[in-house]
Design a protein around this motif. Structure first.
Motif, mmCIF file in Angstrom:
data_model
loop_
_atom_site.group_PDB
_atom_site.id
_atom_site.type_symbol
_atom_site.label_atom_id
_atom_site.label_comp_id
_atom_site.label_asym_id
_atom_site.label_seq_id
_atom_site.Cartn_x
_atom_site.Cartn_y
_atom_site.Cartn_z
ATOM 1 N N THR A 158 7.017 19.047 0.407
ATOM 2 C CA THR A 158 7.532 17.782 -0.118
ATOM 3 C C THR A 158 7.258 16.611 0.818
ATOM 4 O O THR A 158 6.990 15.511 0.343
ATOM 5 C CB THR A 158 9.047 17.889 -0.403
ATOM 6 N N GLU A 162 5.308 13.412 -0.539
ATOM 7 C CA GLU A 162 5.906 12.070 -0.527
ATOM 8 C C GLU A 162 5.050 11.084 0.254
ATOM 9 O O GLU A 162 4.865 9.942 -0.166
ATOM 10 C CB GLU A 162 7.313 12.131 0.077
ATOM 11 N N GLU A 163 4.517 11.527 1.402
ATOM 12 C CA GLU A 163 3.672 10.653 2.225
ATOM 13 C C GLU A 163 2.433 10.207 1.455
ATOM 14 O O GLU A 163 2.100 9.025 1.421
ATOM 15 C CB GLU A 163 3.264 11.380 3.501
ATOM 16 N N ARG A 164 1.777 11.139 0.814
ATOM 17 C CA ARG A 164 0.569 10.800 0.048
ATOM 18 C C ARG A 164 0.905 9.939 -1.161
ATOM 19 O O ARG A 164 0.162 9.033 -1.513
ATOM 20 C CB ARG A 164 -0.156 12.069 -0.387
ATOM 21 N N PHE A 165 2.022 10.231 -1.787
ATOM 22 C CA PHE A 165 2.448 9.448 -2.946
ATOM 23 C C PHE A 165 2.738 8.010 -2.529
ATOM 24 O O PHE A 165 2.297 7.064 -3.176
ATOM 25 C CB PHE A 165 3.693 10.083 -3.587
ATOM 26 N N ASN A 166 3.453 7.836 -1.420
ATOM 27 C CA ASN A 166 3.769 6.491 -0.923
ATOM 28 C C ASN A 166 2.522 5.751 -0.479
ATOM 29 O O ASN A 166 2.432 4.535 -0.608
ATOM 30 C CB ASN A 166 4.777 6.569 0.227
ATOM 31 N N ARG A 167 1.551 6.475 0.049
ATOM 32 C CA ARG A 167 0.304 5.862 0.489
ATOM 33 C C ARG A 167 -0.522 5.414 -0.729
ATOM 34 O O ARG A 167 -1.196 4.401 -0.684
ATOM 35 C CB ARG A 167 -0.495 6.864 1.321
ATOM 36 N N GLU A 168 -0.482 6.181 -1.805
ATOM 37 C CA GLU A 168 -1.291 5.861 -2.979
ATOM 38 C C GLU A 168 -0.701 4.741 -3.821
ATOM 39 O O GLU A 168 -1.438 4.032 -4.485
ATOM 40 C CB GLU A 168 -1.495 7.123 -3.825
ATOM 41 N N ILE A 169 0.600 4.569 -3.814
ATOM 42 C CA ILE A 169 1.217 3.509 -4.623
ATOM 43 C C ILE A 169 0.755 2.124 -4.178
ATOM 44 O O ILE A 169 0.300 1.344 -4.998
ATOM 45 C CB ILE A 169 2.758 3.621 -4.612
ATOM 46 N N PRO A 170 0.835 1.785 -2.878
ATOM 47 C CA PRO A 170 0.337 0.456 -2.473
ATOM 48 C C PRO A 170 -1.155 0.278 -2.745
ATOM 49 O O PRO A 170 -1.589 -0.807 -3.123
ATOM 50 C CB PRO A 170 0.617 0.396 -0.968
ATOM 51 N N GLU A 173 -1.529 -0.579 -6.360
ATOM 52 C CA GLU A 173 -1.097 -1.956 -6.627
ATOM 53 C C GLU A 173 -2.142 -2.950 -6.144
ATOM 54 O O GLU A 173 -2.427 -3.941 -6.811
ATOM 55 C CB GLU A 173 0.251 -2.225 -5.950
#
Length: 194
Positions: A158, A162-170, A173
């Motif tokens: 997890t 989460e780290e990869r997910f947070n990195r991909e969101i910005p 955007e």
């Protein structure tokens, strides 16, 4: 006479598989560099070994002449040594794969993504057929030395997710913003032209 020849042939094949299991044990202890042809060949040899061992176990299961002593020794060797080294090798592949994922070529990643599940499937089929043979014989437990390893379990880390997910969101955007600006500009130039 043909029964003796068949048993001799099965015993000989089992001895050759034992030799191959010993060689695989040594090769699995090596840290083969990722992307090398040697790693691809080793993966194929491992899969072929387990497929051949599975076919041999199926053959023995279909013939009612009892379990060969050499098959017991082979099952003990594979279960106690070869499988453990294989699981350590798969863990090594997984760790190295995660560490240098961005540096690796897409074809290497594809080959590895196909070969590792194929190896795991071959091992599981082998174990399944050993269980069937053990149940048929009722005298020898061929699965005594086989242990289920966590290397075959799927792990969802997890923290990494989460780290990869947070990195991909910005990043997503940032990619969306220039597209909307271009559309607005194109819309404004169409309004100005009218």
């Amino acid at each position: 006479s043909s029964g003796i020849n068949a048993e001799y042939g099965a015993d000989t094949l089992c001895l050759h598989l034992t030799d191959l299991a010993n060689v695989l044990g040594v090769l699995l202890s090596c840290r083969v560099p990722h992307g090398s042809a040697a790693l691809d060949h080793l993966s194929r040899v491992i899969k072929r070994f387990y497929n051949t061992f599975t076919m041999f176990v199926k053959y023995e299961s279909n013939h009612n002449h009892g379990i060969l002593r050499s098959l017991e020794k082979l099952a003990k060797l594979v279960g106690s040594t070869t499988n453990q080294k294989l699981y350590n090798f798969l863990i090594y592949l997984e760790q190295t794969y995660g560490d240098d994922k961005g540096k690796r070529n897409a074809s290497v990643i594809k080959r590895q993504a196909v070969s590792v599940p194929g190896i795991v499937y071959a091992v599981e089929q082998c174990e399944r057929n050993l269980i069937i043979l053990t149940k048929k014989s009722k005298t020898v437990d061929l699965m005594e030395f086989f242990k289920r390893s966590t290397a075959r379990d799927f792990k969802i880390e997890t923290a990494v997710l989460e780290e990869r997910f947070n990195r991909e969101i910005p990043e997503a955007e940032d990619q969306d913003q220039p597209k909307t600006k271009k559309r607005k500009r194109a819309g404004k130039s169409a309004e100005n032209g009218a």
